[in-house]
Design a protein around this motif. Structure first.
Motif, PDB file in Angstrom:
ATOM      1  N   ASN A  66       0.637  -1.261   0.134  1.00  0.00           N
ATOM      2  CA  ASN A  66       0.046   0.138  -0.067  1.00  0.00           C
ATOM      3  C   ASN A  66       0.921   1.336   0.051  1.00  0.00           C
ATOM      4  OD1 ASN A  66      -2.266  -1.430  -0.203  1.00  0.00           O
ATOM      5  ND2 ASN A  66      -2.947  -1.003   2.141  1.00  0.00           N
ATOM      6  N   LEU A  67       2.034   1.353   0.643  1.00  0.00           N
ATOM      7  CA  LEU A  67       2.765   2.306   0.704  1.00  0.00           C
ATOM      8  C   LEU A  67       3.275   2.557  -0.631  1.00  0.00           C
ATOM      9  CD1 LEU A  67       4.142   4.559   2.246  1.00  0.00           C
ATOM     10  CD2 LEU A  67       6.133   3.065   2.974  1.00  0.00           C
ATOM     11  N   GLU A  68       3.859   1.572  -1.350  1.00  0.00           N
ATOM     12  CA  GLU A  68       4.217   1.872  -2.910  1.00  0.00           C
ATOM     13  C   GLU A  68       3.307   2.461  -3.590  1.00  0.00           C
ATOM     14  OE1 GLU A  68       7.493   1.544  -3.464  1.00  0.00           O
ATOM     15  OE2 GLU A  68       7.945   0.852  -1.698  1.00  0.00           O
ATOM     16  N   LEU A  69       1.855   1.892  -3.560  1.00  0.00           N
ATOM     17  CA  LEU A  69       0.977   2.581  -4.283  1.00  0.00           C
ATOM     18  C   LEU A  69       0.741   4.210  -3.935  1.00  0.00           C
ATOM     19  CD1 LEU A  69      -1.886  -0.368  -4.230  1.00  0.00           C
ATOM     20  CD2 LEU A  69       0.037   0.039  -5.766  1.00  0.00           C
ATOM     21  N   VAL A  70       0.933   4.210  -2.584  1.00  0.00           N
ATOM     22  CA  VAL A  70       0.798   5.841  -1.971  1.00  0.00           C
ATOM     23  C   VAL A  70       1.795   6.742  -2.520  1.00  0.00           C
ATOM     24  CG1 VAL A  70       1.086   7.205  -0.014  1.00  0.00           C
ATOM     25  CG2 VAL A  70      -0.570   5.256   0.009  1.00  0.00           C
ATOM     26  N   LEU A  71       3.130   5.871  -2.629  1.00  0.00           N
ATOM     27  CA  LEU A  71       4.164   6.805  -2.988  1.00  0.00           C
ATOM     28  C   LEU A  71       4.081   7.284  -4.606  1.00  0.00           C
ATOM     29  CD1 LEU A  71       6.807   5.108  -1.049  1.00  0.00           C
ATOM     30  CD2 LEU A  71       6.265   7.401  -0.877  1.00  0.00           C
ATOM     31  N   SER A  72       3.625   6.229  -5.432  1.00  0.00           N
ATOM     32  CA  SER A  72       3.722   6.394  -6.752  1.00  0.00           C
ATOM     33  C   SER A  72       2.439   7.270  -7.080  1.00  0.00           C
ATOM     34  CB  SER A  72       3.269   4.925  -7.418  1.00  0.00           C
ATOM     35  OG  SER A  72       2.794   4.972  -8.953  1.00  0.00           O
ATOM     36  N   ASP A  73       1.300   7.411  -6.286  1.00  0.00           N
ATOM     37  CA  ASP A  73       0.132   8.342  -6.561  1.00  0.00           C
ATOM     38  C   ASP A  73       0.829   9.700  -6.061  1.00  0.00           C
ATOM     39  OD1 ASP A  73      -1.563   6.601  -7.638  1.00  0.00           O
ATOM     40  OD2 ASP A  73      -3.010   6.371  -5.927  1.00  0.00           O
ATOM     41  N   PHE A  74       1.293   9.890  -5.202  1.00  0.00           N
ATOM     42  CA  PHE A  74       1.937  11.217  -4.706  1.00  0.00           C
ATOM     43  C   PHE A  74       3.032  11.662  -5.675  1.00  0.00           C
ATOM     44  CE2 PHE A  74       4.951  13.839  -2.173  1.00  0.00           C
ATOM     45  CZ  PHE A  74       3.941  14.804  -1.702  1.00  0.00           C
ATOM     46  N   THR A 122      -4.406   4.295  -5.661  1.00  0.00           N
ATOM     47  CA  THR A 122      -4.902   4.351  -4.166  1.00  0.00           C
ATOM     48  C   THR A 122      -6.575   4.616  -4.374  1.00  0.00           C
ATOM     49  OG1 THR A 122      -4.210   6.554  -3.596  1.00  0.00           O
ATOM     50  CG2 THR A 122      -2.931   4.598  -3.158  1.00  0.00           C
ATOM     51  N   LEU A 123      -7.129   5.163  -5.403  1.00  0.00           N
ATOM     52  CA  LEU A 123      -8.424   5.406  -5.431  1.00  0.00           C
ATOM     53  C   LEU A 123      -9.247   4.232  -6.123  1.00  0.00           C
ATOM     54  CD1 LEU A 123      -9.343   8.879  -6.962  1.00  0.00           C
ATOM     55  CD2 LEU A 123      -9.868   7.882  -4.851  1.00  0.00           C
ATOM     56  N   LYS A 124      -8.345   3.085  -6.619  1.00  0.00           N
ATOM     57  CA  LYS A 124      -8.973   1.882  -7.106  1.00  0.00           C
ATOM     58  C   LYS A 124      -9.676   1.132  -6.100  1.00  0.00           C
ATOM     59  CE  LYS A 124      -5.893   1.581 -11.089  1.00  0.00           C
ATOM     60  NZ  LYS A 124      -7.000   1.922 -12.170  1.00  0.00           N
ATOM     61  N   THR A 162      -9.385   7.514   1.142  1.00  0.00           N
ATOM     62  CA  THR A 162      -9.807   8.191   2.414  1.00  0.00           C
ATOM     63  C   THR A 162      -9.970   9.534   2.307  1.00  0.00           C
ATOM     64  OG1 THR A 162      -7.521   8.321   3.286  1.00  0.00           O
ATOM     65  CG2 THR A 162      -8.455   6.206   3.681  1.00  0.00           C
ATOM     66  N   ALA A 163      -9.796  10.032   1.040  1.00  0.00           N
ATOM     67  CA  ALA A 163      -9.972  11.535   0.915  1.00  0.00           C
ATOM     68  C   ALA A 163     -11.339  12.191   0.809  1.00  0.00           C
ATOM     69  CB  ALA A 163      -9.283  11.997  -0.211  1.00  0.00           C
ATOM     70  N   ASP A 164     -12.621  11.121   0.942  1.00  0.00           N
ATOM     71  CA  ASP A 164     -13.943  11.319   1.026  1.00  0.00           C
ATOM     72  C   ASP A 164     -14.200  12.324  -0.225  1.00  0.00           C
ATOM     73  OD1 ASP A 164     -14.573   9.714   3.095  1.00  0.00           O
ATOM     74  OD2 ASP A 164     -13.873  11.490   4.388  1.00  0.00           O
ATOM     75  N   LEU A 165     -13.694  11.700  -1.537  1.00  0.00           N
ATOM     76  CA  LEU A 165     -14.095  12.502  -2.704  1.00  0.00           C
ATOM     77  C   LEU A 165     -15.538  12.400  -3.279  1.00  0.00           C
ATOM     78  CD1 LEU A 165     -10.879  12.272  -4.757  1.00  0.00           C
ATOM     79  CD2 LEU A 165     -11.214  14.083  -3.351  1.00  0.00           C
ATOM     80  N   SER A 166     -16.224  13.355  -3.760  1.00  0.00           N
ATOM     81  CA  SER A 166     -17.657  13.039  -4.239  1.00  0.00           C
ATOM     82  C   SER A 166     -17.251  12.477  -5.620  1.00  0.00           C
ATOM     83  CB  SER A 166     -18.195  14.594  -4.496  1.00  0.00           C
ATOM     84  OG  SER A 166     -17.356  15.171  -5.511  1.00  0.00           O
ATOM     85  N   ASP A 167     -18.496  11.992  -6.265  1.00  0.00           N
ATOM     86  CA  ASP A 167     -18.381  11.259  -7.444  1.00  0.00           C
ATOM     87  C   ASP A 167     -18.037  12.463  -8.657  1.00  0.00           C
ATOM     88  OD1 ASP A 167     -19.241   8.951  -6.681  1.00  0.00           O
ATOM     89  OD2 ASP A 167     -21.429   9.291  -7.123  1.00  0.00           O
ATOM     90  N   GLU A 168     -18.290  13.738  -8.319  1.00  0.00           N
ATOM     91  CA  GLU A 168     -18.019  14.570  -9.336  1.00  0.00           C
ATOM     92  C   GLU A 168     -16.324  15.092  -9.000  1.00  0.00           C
ATOM     93  OE1 GLU A 168     -18.921  19.319 -10.429  1.00  0.00           O
ATOM     94  OE2 GLU A 168     -19.983  18.638  -8.608  1.00  0.00           O
ATOM     95  N   VAL A 211      -3.660  13.602   2.023  1.00  0.00           N
ATOM     96  CA  VAL A 211      -4.146  12.535   2.457  1.00  0.00           C
ATOM     97  C   VAL A 211      -2.597  11.297   2.272  1.00  0.00           C
ATOM     98  CG1 VAL A 211      -5.462  10.355   1.928  1.00  0.00           C
ATOM     99  CG2 VAL A 211      -6.428  12.439   2.546  1.00  0.00           C
ATOM    100  N   LEU A 212      -2.212  11.498   0.839  1.00  0.00           N
ATOM    101  CA  LEU A 212      -1.073  10.625   0.527  1.00  0.00           C
ATOM    102  C   LEU A 212       0.201  11.142   1.398  1.00  0.00           C
ATOM    103  CD1 LEU A 212      -1.481  11.039  -3.345  1.00  0.00           C
ATOM    104  CD2 LEU A 212      -2.088   8.912  -1.882  1.00  0.00           C
ATOM    105  N   GLU A 213       0.154  12.352   1.527  1.00  0.00           N
ATOM    106  CA  GLU A 213       1.463  12.739   2.554  1.00  0.00           C
ATOM    107  C   GLU A 213       1.381  11.888   3.868  1.00  0.00           C
ATOM    108  OE1 GLU A 213       3.155  17.033   1.681  1.00  0.00           O
ATOM    109  OE2 GLU A 213       1.248  17.040   2.804  1.00  0.00           O
ATOM    110  N   GLY A 214       0.117  11.729   4.357  1.00  0.00           N
ATOM    111  CA  GLY A 214       0.212  11.065   5.581  1.00  0.00           C
ATOM    112  C   GLY A 214       0.124   9.491   5.501  1.00  0.00           C
ATOM    113  N   GLY A 215       0.522   9.193   4.316  1.00  0.00           N
ATOM    114  CA  GLY A 215       0.759   7.497   4.192  1.00  0.00           C
ATOM    115  C   GLY A 215      -0.497   6.835   3.930  1.00  0.00           C
TER     116      GLY A 215
END
Length: 334
Positions: free
Chosen positions: A130-138, A199-201, A181-187, A172-176
């Motif tokens: 999960n950390l590798e996915l987070v770092l890649s997304d960051f 990490t949105l998948k 977990t960012a609670d994004l709306s569909d829009e 959110v990604l900075e916090g690992g």
């Protein structure tokens, strides 16, 4: 039919390729060493559905066709993948191309199967991936922010909106943590869809356990992270649950058609209207749709025939606004 796929992801030697082989009966390398899988293999797997066989008997069908789901076997990630370790960039790109992730976690102990970190620690393994996915997304988000920043400063409306979303994700990604977990709306998700963030998948944790090695604590810990299913690649147990949960994870459901020539399960996105669902059969069904004759599969099976189901009032006529439900048996009128 929606063309959606779920990538089988995890550390080397956790049982990904063994699982893939068992699911698809397709021969891909499953040797006991890291990086034996370089290019992703794709397998089409039927979705278990007891209703299909029962409907086939009811209709005395010549051919029965199940719904399917596409699994992609992706080579093992290792710590440092986001920096290119272990062909990491290539593997991360393969994950970016799938719609959901089946994250295989090794729970079983076996001295004959090496572990890349020389110890079996499921929660640590989950953290590494999960950390590798987070770092890649960051990295992806940071690059996009740099590009959007110029237009945002000039007051371009779309850029200002995107920048706000990216900053929310970056924090959110900075916090690992995962972008989910960012609670994004569909829009908001739609606006940054082109970034294809890992990490949105949707993610399903697949605990590769052993019937002789149950670990209740792991169930509880992984359960806190999200959806999980337990399998045993040696005894090939839990696979039906895995396939069904993967299907749901992709936001898919099934409607059915039945007759003498064919009984078939059709795949649609959850929430599809009748005309949209009809396009699974043929694109013309959307524009030429007039109405749909619908009966719930369990009701049709209980009735024993369409004639009896009609007499009981269980066959309904539905229009263009009807939202198709999983297990609907449908005859489209065009």
């Amino acid at each position: 039919m929606p063309s959606l796929s779920i990538g089988i992801v995890g550390l080397p030697n956790v049982g990904k390729s063994t699982l893939f082989n068992a699911l698809t009966k397709k021969s891909v390398p499953a040797e006991n060493y890291p990086f034996c899988t370089i290019d992703p293999s794709v397998g089409i797997v039927p979705v278990p559905d007891e209703r299909l066989g029962k409907l086939s008997i009811l209709s005395n069908t010549k051919q029965t066709i199940p719904a399917v789901i596409e699994f992609v076997d992706i080579a093992g990630l290792v710590e440092g993948a986001s920096k290119g370790e272990g062909l990491g960039n290539k593997f991360l790109t393969n994950i970016r191309e799938v719609d959901a992730i089946a994250h295989v976690v090794r729970v079983f102990e076996d001295p004959d199967v090496i572990h890349v970190n020389n110890k079996v620690d499921p929660m640590d393994d989950i953290g590494v991936i999960n950390l590798e996915l987070v770092l890649s997304d960051f990295e992806t988000v940071s690059k996009r922010l740099a590009n959007v920043n110029r237009d945002a400063k000039r007051g371009v409306k779309e850029a200002v909106a995107e920048e706000a979303i990216l900053k929310k994700i970056e924090k959110v990604l900075e916090g690992g943590h995962m972008a989910t977990t960012a609670d994004l709306s569909d829009e908001e998700k739609f606006i940054i869809k082109s970034l294809n963030l890992l990490t949105l998948k949707p993610m399903l944790y697949v605990l590769n356990t052993s019937e002789a090695n149950e670990n209740i604590n792991i169930d509880q810990e992984v359960g806190k992270l999200g959806l999980f299913v337990k399998i045993d690649t040696v005894f090939e147990s839990g696979f039906d649950d895995l396939i069904k949960m993967s299907y749901k994870l992709l936001g898919l459901e099934t409607f059915l058609t039945t007759g003498v020539e064919e009984t078939r399960a059709w795949t649609i996105k959850v929430g599809s209207t009748a005309p949209i669902a009809g396009t699974a059969i043929h694109n013309d069904f959307k524009d030429k749709f007039i109405r749909a004759e619908v009966v719930a599969c369990d009701k049709l099976l209980e009735a024993g025939s369409y004639a009896v189901a009609r007499d009981k009032g269980w066959v309904r006529t539905e229009g263009k606004e009807y939202i198709v439900k999983d297990g609907d048996v449908i005859e489209f009128k065009i």
